[in-house]
Design a protein around this motif. Structure first.
Motif, short mmCIF file in Angstrom:
data_model
loop_
_atom_site.label_atom_id
_atom_site.label_comp_id
_atom_site.label_asym_id
_atom_site.label_seq_id
_atom_site.Cartn_x
_atom_site.Cartn_y
_atom_site.Cartn_z
N LEU A 70 -0.61 -3.15 7.04
CA LEU A 70 -0.61 -4.14 6.19
C LEU A 70 -0.54 -3.97 4.63
CD1 LEU A 70 -1.93 -6.85 8.34
CD2 LEU A 70 0.33 -6.72 7.65
N LYS A 71 -1.45 -2.91 4.43
CA LYS A 71 -1.72 -2.57 3.05
C LYS A 71 -0.44 -1.80 2.41
CE LYS A 71 -4.94 -0.32 0.04
NZ LYS A 71 -3.85 0.17 -0.89
N LEU A 101 -7.80 -7.99 3.14
CA LEU A 101 -7.27 -7.32 2.16
C LEU A 101 -6.91 -7.99 0.88
CD1 LEU A 101 -4.58 -5.11 4.12
CD2 LEU A 101 -6.78 -4.26 2.86
N GLY A 102 -7.01 -9.38 1.04
CA GLY A 102 -6.74 -10.34 -0.27
C GLY A 102 -5.30 -10.73 -0.32
N THR A 278 5.97 -1.94 13.73
CA THR A 278 5.32 -0.60 13.79
C THR A 278 3.83 -0.70 13.73
OG1 THR A 278 5.37 1.66 13.06
CG2 THR A 278 5.70 -0.16 11.55
N SER A 279 3.20 0.48 14.11
CA SER A 279 1.61 0.28 13.96
C SER A 279 1.45 1.60 13.11
CB SER A 279 0.88 0.28 15.54
OG SER A 279 1.56 1.54 16.00
N ARG A 280 2.55 2.13 12.49
CA ARG A 280 2.15 3.34 11.55
C ARG A 280 2.49 3.16 10.22
NH1 ARG A 280 3.75 8.45 15.39
NH2 ARG A 280 2.27 8.14 17.39
N ALA A 281 1.67 3.61 9.08
CA ALA A 281 1.92 3.13 7.76
C ALA A 281 2.95 3.95 7.42
CB ALA A 281 0.61 3.30 6.97
N LYS A 282 3.10 5.09 7.82
CA LYS A 282 4.11 6.03 7.44
C LYS A 282 5.74 5.34 7.74
CE LYS A 282 4.38 9.34 11.23
NZ LYS A 282 4.25 10.60 11.83
N VAL A 284 6.28 2.36 8.02
CA VAL A 284 6.35 1.00 7.19
C VAL A 284 7.16 1.74 5.91
CG1 VAL A 284 5.23 -0.57 5.60
CG2 VAL A 284 4.42 -0.26 8.00
N VAL A 285 6.56 2.82 5.15
CA VAL A 285 7.21 3.22 3.97
C VAL A 285 8.67 3.47 4.39
CG1 VAL A 285 7.02 5.16 2.39
CG2 VAL A 285 4.88 3.93 3.21
N ASP A 286 8.85 4.23 5.26
CA ASP A 286 10.32 4.70 5.76
C ASP A 286 11.24 3.34 5.98
OD1 ASP A 286 12.47 6.12 6.77
OD2 ASP A 286 11.65 6.68 8.55
N ASN A 287 10.65 2.53 6.60
CA ASN A 287 11.43 1.50 6.90
C ASN A 287 11.93 0.57 5.78
OD1 ASN A 287 11.34 1.75 9.61
ND2 ASN A 287 9.66 0.57 10.12
#
Length: 314
Positions: A70-71, A101-102, A278-282, A284-287
């Protein structure tokens, strides 16, 4: 062309030496936005889903990975978060993490209602209202951006409740979803006869049934479209295997297979937002990078679909 892994390693690196790397520059391009037809409000064309792996992690004791997801999502200008009461703990965990996270007010919250179940039948209005009230509590919102009737469950009853909530100002947009081709005739009937802001459907480069009638009708009726399961869960990644993204894909900025698959969908003018889970931050960046830069034209989209059709089925 960079592989998916190489692109992710470069994009997630923090070194200044990467400043002028082509992939990093690509990642810094603004997210494409598209207008919600009923209002003109613009939202990013790539969002975040919370079924599948996101839901699995949400049920665990350690949700650190989802906090990172989410961040990364909100840090890179993502806003549309799609969830549902039936996705286990996803609603509650996402709402709690967003609050910590606000970023609660930065997120375009899209959830669902269905107490009728997949098998149809009648929905108890009191139970539907209770489920909706629970969503407000879990997301910690006095007003939710979008609520849809999940899987066309008792549309007269449940959409009726959503109309009332919209009129009262508690819900901004309403709609219905279906990821079942056998329901598409019913979906078209609802689209023609109800004041929908959105529909949600499954759509992928190797699952194009909605292109025949659903997407054209959405354009005609000025209904926004959320896309689910854009990778066929993991089916498409299994199908391409270790192959590199074809060189000709660099003409529209697809550095990885995720971007290739997403850009195909986003390029359809009826699509408002694609919501890969997804459950992976990397990832998220790719998507999100799939929603940046150029998009393929109609001829290229046809070439993309033919390329995938030429590969063995997963």
């Amino acid at each position: 062309m960079l592989s998916r892994r190489e692109w992710l390693n470069l994009t997630l690196g923090a070194g200044a030496a990467l400043t002028f790397d082509r992939s990093v520059l690509h990642a810094q391009q603004p997210l494409i936005t598209r207008a919600i037809p009923s209002s003109g409000e613009k939202i990013p064309v790539v969002g975040l889903g919370s079924s599948a792996t996101f839901s699995q992690v949400a049920r665990s004791e350690d949700v650190t990975g989802l906090r990172e997801v989410l961040k990364a999502f909100t840090d890179q200008a993502g806003t549309v978060f799609d969830t549902a009461p039936s996705y286990g703990a996803s609603e509650e965990v996402a709402g709690r993490i967003a609050g910590e996270l606000g970023v609660t007010e930065k997120v375009f919250w899209a959830t669902k209602v269905n107490v009728a179940g997949r098998g149809g039948g009648s929905a108890d209005p009191a139970a539907a209202k209770a489920q909706i009230d629970a969503s407000f509590a879990k997301l910690k919102k006095g007003k939710i951006d979008l609520i849809q009737v999940h899987n066309l469950g008792d549309v007269p009853t449940q959409l009726g409740l959503l109309k009332e909530l919209k009129k009262a100002g508690r819900v901004r947009y309403i709609g219905v979803t279906s990821t079942n081709k056998s329901q598409y005739a019913e979906l078209q009937t609802v689209m023609r006869n109800e004041p929908l802001d959105f529909i949600g459907v499954d759509y992928a480069i190797d699952n194009r049934d909605v292109e025949e009638a659903i997407l054209p009708l959405a354009q005609q009726r000025k209904i926004g479209v959320l896309v689910y399961v854009p990778f066929g869960r993991t089916r498409l990644f299994t199908r391409v295997g270790d192959r590199q993204v074809p060189d000709w894909a660099k003409a529209f900025g697809a550095e990885t297979w995720a971007q290739f698959f997403l850009k195909y969908l986003i390029a359809h003018p009826a699509v408002t937002c694609v919501t890969p889970a997804t459950s992976r931050a990397k990832n998220v960046v790719d998507n999100l990078a799939g929603g940046r830069g150029q998009l393929p034209d109609d001829a290229t989209r046809k070439k993309m679909a033919q390329y995938i059709e030429g590969l063995p089925s997963a």
